[in-house]
Structure formats: C-alpha cells, structure tokens
Design an enzyme around this catalytic site. Structure first.
Site, mmCIF file in Angstrom:
data_model
loop_
_atom_site.group_PDB
_atom_site.id
_atom_site.type_symbol
_atom_site.label_atom_id
_atom_site.label_comp_id
_atom_site.label_asym_id
_atom_site.label_seq_id
_atom_site.Cartn_x
_atom_site.Cartn_y
_atom_site.Cartn_z
ATOM 1 N N LYS A 63 44.979 41.671 37.633
ATOM 2 C CA LYS A 63 44.063 42.559 38.498
ATOM 3 C C LYS A 63 45.020 43.904 38.695
ATOM 4 O O LYS A 63 46.052 43.680 38.806
ATOM 5 C CB LYS A 63 43.952 41.726 40.077
ATOM 6 C CG LYS A 63 43.045 42.501 41.097
ATOM 7 C CD LYS A 63 42.961 41.644 42.137
ATOM 8 C CE LYS A 63 42.021 42.374 43.223
ATOM 9 N NZ LYS A 63 41.977 41.611 44.538
ATOM 10 N N SER B 205 38.844 37.103 47.486
ATOM 11 C CA SER B 205 38.814 37.743 46.303
ATOM 12 C C SER B 205 39.023 37.155 45.115
ATOM 13 O O SER B 205 38.798 37.728 43.995
ATOM 14 C CB SER B 205 39.580 38.992 46.553
ATOM 15 O OG SER B 205 38.827 40.048 47.509
ATOM 16 N N SER C 139 37.074 41.014 45.541
ATOM 17 C CA SER C 139 37.425 42.197 44.782
ATOM 18 C C SER C 139 38.027 41.966 43.362
ATOM 19 O O SER C 139 38.046 42.988 42.561
ATOM 20 C CB SER C 139 38.516 42.996 45.727
ATOM 21 O OG SER C 139 39.722 42.105 45.687
HETATM 22 N N1 GLN Z 1 35.553 40.663 50.495
HETATM 23 C C1 GLN Z 1 36.576 40.400 51.618
HETATM 24 C C2 GLN Z 1 37.044 41.805 51.846
HETATM 25 O O1 GLN Z 1 36.216 42.924 51.625
HETATM 26 C C3 GLN Z 1 38.060 39.959 50.613
HETATM 27 C C4 GLN Z 1 38.544 41.045 50.128
HETATM 28 C C5 GLN Z 1 40.004 40.101 49.386
HETATM 29 O O2 GLN Z 1 40.326 39.039 49.308
HETATM 30 N N2 GLN Z 1 40.658 41.201 48.844
HETATM 31 O O3 GLN Z 1 38.084 42.066 52.603
#
Ligand code: GLN
Length: 475
Positions: free
Chosen positions: A76, A175, A151
């Site tokens: 990532k 994410s 994400s």
């Molecule tokens: N969708 C969640 C957020 O926007 C999780 C994001 C993540 O785990 N980095 O914070």
C-alpha cells in the site's frame, strides 16, 4: 482464474525447477499491464523487483533462500521503502522519496519477498472506497463500475486480479478487511501492537495496524510470522513471542463462537449477506463448533467514537505537512502563515481537510471534554464489553460490510453514509483485537460476499487456524 493462490504452490514449482522467479515476475508485470485500467498500482518497481528476482533465484539455486522466496508482493502506498517513492495517494507527498525502509519492508526483504510496486489507496488512508485518492479511484475487477473498497483498495484489487500474489495494507478502521470483502480476498488485521508501525505514514496512531491481503490463509499466516514481533523503533509493539503461525494452521480444535446478534438482525444489512452468513454459521456448526447468539448493545456508539478519535489523532499527525519540512509547497506564498495555509489547502484533498477540521474541533478548548474525552470513555466501554464477551467465547462473528461493493460515486457525496458503512469493522479497531474478513463466494450478480471473525488480543494463531479449517484450504 488466478495462476497461483499460495506461496506453497509457487515454492513447490521453484524447487522442482519448473518455474523461474524472473518468469513469475514477468507474468505479474504482464498482468499489471493488461489490467492498467483498474488503477491498482501507483507505481510498479520494475527495476528493483527484477534485481531482487535475480538475487533470490540465485539463493534458491544455492538452497539458502528465505521463507518468502517466491512471494511477489505489493505495498500500500503509505508504507515506506528506502529510495522508492511513497505518496499516501496524496498531492501533498507526490514525488517524495523515502530515505529509509519501514520495519515491515525490511522484514519482507530479509525473507526474500519481491516487492513489485506501490498500490493505490484513499488519501492518507482516509476513506472506504478508494475514491479519495489523488490518483483516482481503483476499479473493482468483479464489476468495474463499482468501488474496490478502501482505504487499501489497490491492495485488494491487485490480489483479486492476480497482479501479485499478496499485498500489504493498513487497517485503522477496516481498511484491510473492507476492501478484501469487496474483492473476495482474505483480509487479516492483527492485534494493535503485533506489527511495527515504524515507517508507516500515520493516520490515527492508536488504531493503525499493518494487515495482509492474500488468496490463502496459509500466506496470511506466513506473512504474519515474518512481520510480527518486537521492534526497537516502535515502542507500542508487543514483545510477546511470535508463534510460527503457518505451522499451527492445521491445529484448530473446536471453538465456542458468539454471533453478535444486532449486527445480523440490523435492517440495514443486505439480505444476501445475511443469508450467506447464516449458511456459514451452519457450516461452522457442522464442523463441530458451538455457536451462540449474544447481544451487543453498543453498536450505535461505534462509528461516532471511531470518527471522533481518529480525526483527532489525524489532525495531530498531519500537522507535520507544513510545506516546509517536506511535501507540497506553494511557490507564491509571501510569508510563513500564507505558506502554511496555501500549501496545506492545495496539498490536501477534500476528505483529508474535512477530517483535520473535525479533529481540530473535537480537541479544542471547550469541546475536548464533550467530544474527545467522551469518545475515549466510550472506547473504554466498548473494549471492556468485547473483552467480557471474549472471556466466554473464543471467537466473535459479524458481517464485514452492510452491503457488497457499491457503485462509484454512490456514497462519496455524503460522508455520513460513507462513515456508517464502517460500522462492522471499527469494532475490532476500537477494541484493538485481531479480525479477519473471509470470502463467502459471490452474490447473484457476481459481487463478492464475506464474513468477519474476531478474537482475543494476541490470539492470531487460533484465528488463522479457524479461518483455515473454515475455508477447507487443505483440500
Ligand atoms: N473507512 C475508515 C476510515 O475512513 C477506515 C480507514 C482505514 O482503516 N484506514 O477511516
């Protein structure tokens, strides 16, 4: 069809000389080229990956190769790799070259994994659809009009579309698990403090954890045993010994499992997901596990507590991007204040700015007690409730997501709708426990479905073993 779904298969071919590492790498390069339109990669590391392939093949020939020899893995784009760009999919860090490697990258390389490139994600890992990336959204390979999830959307699609064998993601509030669920992969998030965060671009430091996206539980287990464990560079990592997870995945045993009642009965849950999870529960019963339905009455507090705390932490973490030390810098600023203002307002995207504003607000004098401190207290309650349940049960079950992958553009205009979709994943993040998203096949229109298993702090071993037997990977 994926060419390989586990490192065991690849290593078998490599040792029998039926496959050369350079050819395997070329296969993935071709796959990436063919699937460019999915937008999963922000950059392919052609040169360094080829050099690694030559070096690791040499070690294989001499019988000195590490545990991950033959694993082609993507990162990532918020994981630092020395002398390679890392951007967090933000204009703020466009072109930034990392002067050092994260601990996870060092450990991958030490065991001879080949790092093939950096994968698209939501900007600074903030989002649940990969639509907040400065480099554009990632398309779901099951239906290109739908989101990959986020994400770590690029990481999930890279595994889904066979662009590499495995990928690392980060999971702050889902994410790794949510994009894995949307793309039919296995998404594993360990206990908070199991893997070093050194060299990971921070979003919310008391939540952030590295996780894996793979096509097999055995690969997740192998990666976990390489990545986990104490690190001098990160004092939040536990010094508990790291089991050889991959050796224990066949030693599951019968478990006592609790289904979180409200997560399944919730009206917002897609009926096909509910049906599929109920069928999965029957399968677990037939495998000899005990299943009870238990009440979890704090569901309404999960998303608010998560967003108050993570935006507060984000507002502090992202204050380092000031246009001076590194990152995007406005060229026309007349003085220091305008340099800060212009660089930050031009360098960050909408969602990141929304969260910095919200986080600064909940931390400000007069609101701190009402929001930030209260959310801390709610987090404690949630954690205690989860720990109490896990005194009586080995595992908890819930959905990963309320719906299968949604259409691009469908939720992005309404942050609240987007945030609410995190309801099932943020529980494990608030409590700091390990959790996995496991694929359950596809719905009637071919979209992947998934189930979530969670367990006690540092009980990764049993979680991996249950996942392995549940998916019948041995057969
Ligand atoms: N969708 C969640 C957020 O926007 C999780 C994001 C993540 O785990 N980095 O914070």
């Amino acid at each position: 069809m994926k060419k390989y779904t586990s490192l065991t298969e690849i290593q078998g071919k490599l040792t029998q000389k039926q496959l050369k590492l350079q050819d395997l790498l070329s296969y993935y390069f071709e796959q990436i080229e063919k699937n460019k339109h999915l937008n999963a990669f922000n950059e392919v590391f052609f040169d360094s990956a080829k050099l690694q392939a030559i070096a690791v093949q040499e070690k294989i020939n001499q019988g000195t190769a590490g545990k991950l020899a033959g694993m082609v893995i993507g990162l990532k784009d918020n994981i630092c790799y020395q002398d390679h760009q890392v951007s967090a999919s933000s204009k703020m860090l466009e072109g930034f070259v990392s002067p050092y490697s994260s601990t996870v990258v060092k450990r991958l390389i030490q065991e001879d994994a080949i790092i093939i490139g950096r994968l698209n994600c939501d900007e600074f890992a903030m989002g649940g659809s990969n639509e907040t990336s400065y480099f554009g959204p990632v398309k779901n390979a099951a239906d290109e009009e739908r989101v990959a999830g986020g994400s770590s959307g690029g990481s999930a699609v890279a595994v889904q579309a066979d662009l590499c064998l495995a990928a690392l993601g980060t999971d702050t509030g889902g994410s790794v698990r949510q994009p894995a669920a949307f793309c039919g992969c296995i998404g594993f998030k360990p206990t908070y403090g199991r893997i070093s965060r050194y060299g990971i671009i921070a979003y919310a430091s008391s939540f952030d954890q590295v996780g894996t996206l793979t096509s097999s539980v055995s690969d997740a287990a192998l990666l976990m045993e390489v990545l986990a464990g104490a690190d001098e560079q990160d004092s939040t990592v536990s010094s508990l010994p790291v089991p050889e997870y991959s050796k224990f995945i066949t030693q599951g045993g019968k478990k006592k499992i609790a289904v979180l009642e409200e997560t399944i009965s919730n009206e917002a849950l897609d009926p096909e997901i509910r049906q599929t999870i109920l069928a999965a529960i029957e399968k677990l019963k037939s495998q000899g596990h005990t299943i009870d339905y238990v009440s979890f009455d704090l569901l309404d507090y999960l998303v608010p507590a998560y967003y108050v705390l993570t935006t507060a932490e984000a507002s502090s973490n992202l204050s380092r991007y000031d246009g001076v030390h590194y990152g995007y810098r406005n060229k026309d600023a007349k003085n220091l204040t305008s340099l800060y203002k212009l660089s930050r307002s031009e360098g960050f995207g909408e969602e990141v700015k929304r969260r910095i504003l919200l986080g600064t607000f909940v931390l400000s004098t007069g609101y701190y007690d009402a929001y930030y401190q209260k959310a801390q207290q709610v987090r404690r309650l949630i954690r205690e409730k989860v720990e109490a349940l896990l005194q009586n049960y080995d595992m908890l079950i819930s959905p990963v997501t309320p719906t299968p992958a949604f259409k691009m553009g469908e939720n992005i205009q309404d942050p609240l709708v987007m945030y609410m979709a995190d309801i099932y994943t943020v529980l494990a993040s608030l409590a700091g426990i390990p959790a996995v998203a496991l694929p359950l096949g596809n719905n009637a229109v071919g979209l992947p479905l998934s189930i979530q298993l969670m367990t006690k702090h540092f009980n990764e071993q049993e979680l991996l073993a249950l996942s392995y037997s549940f998916l019948n990977e041995a057969q």
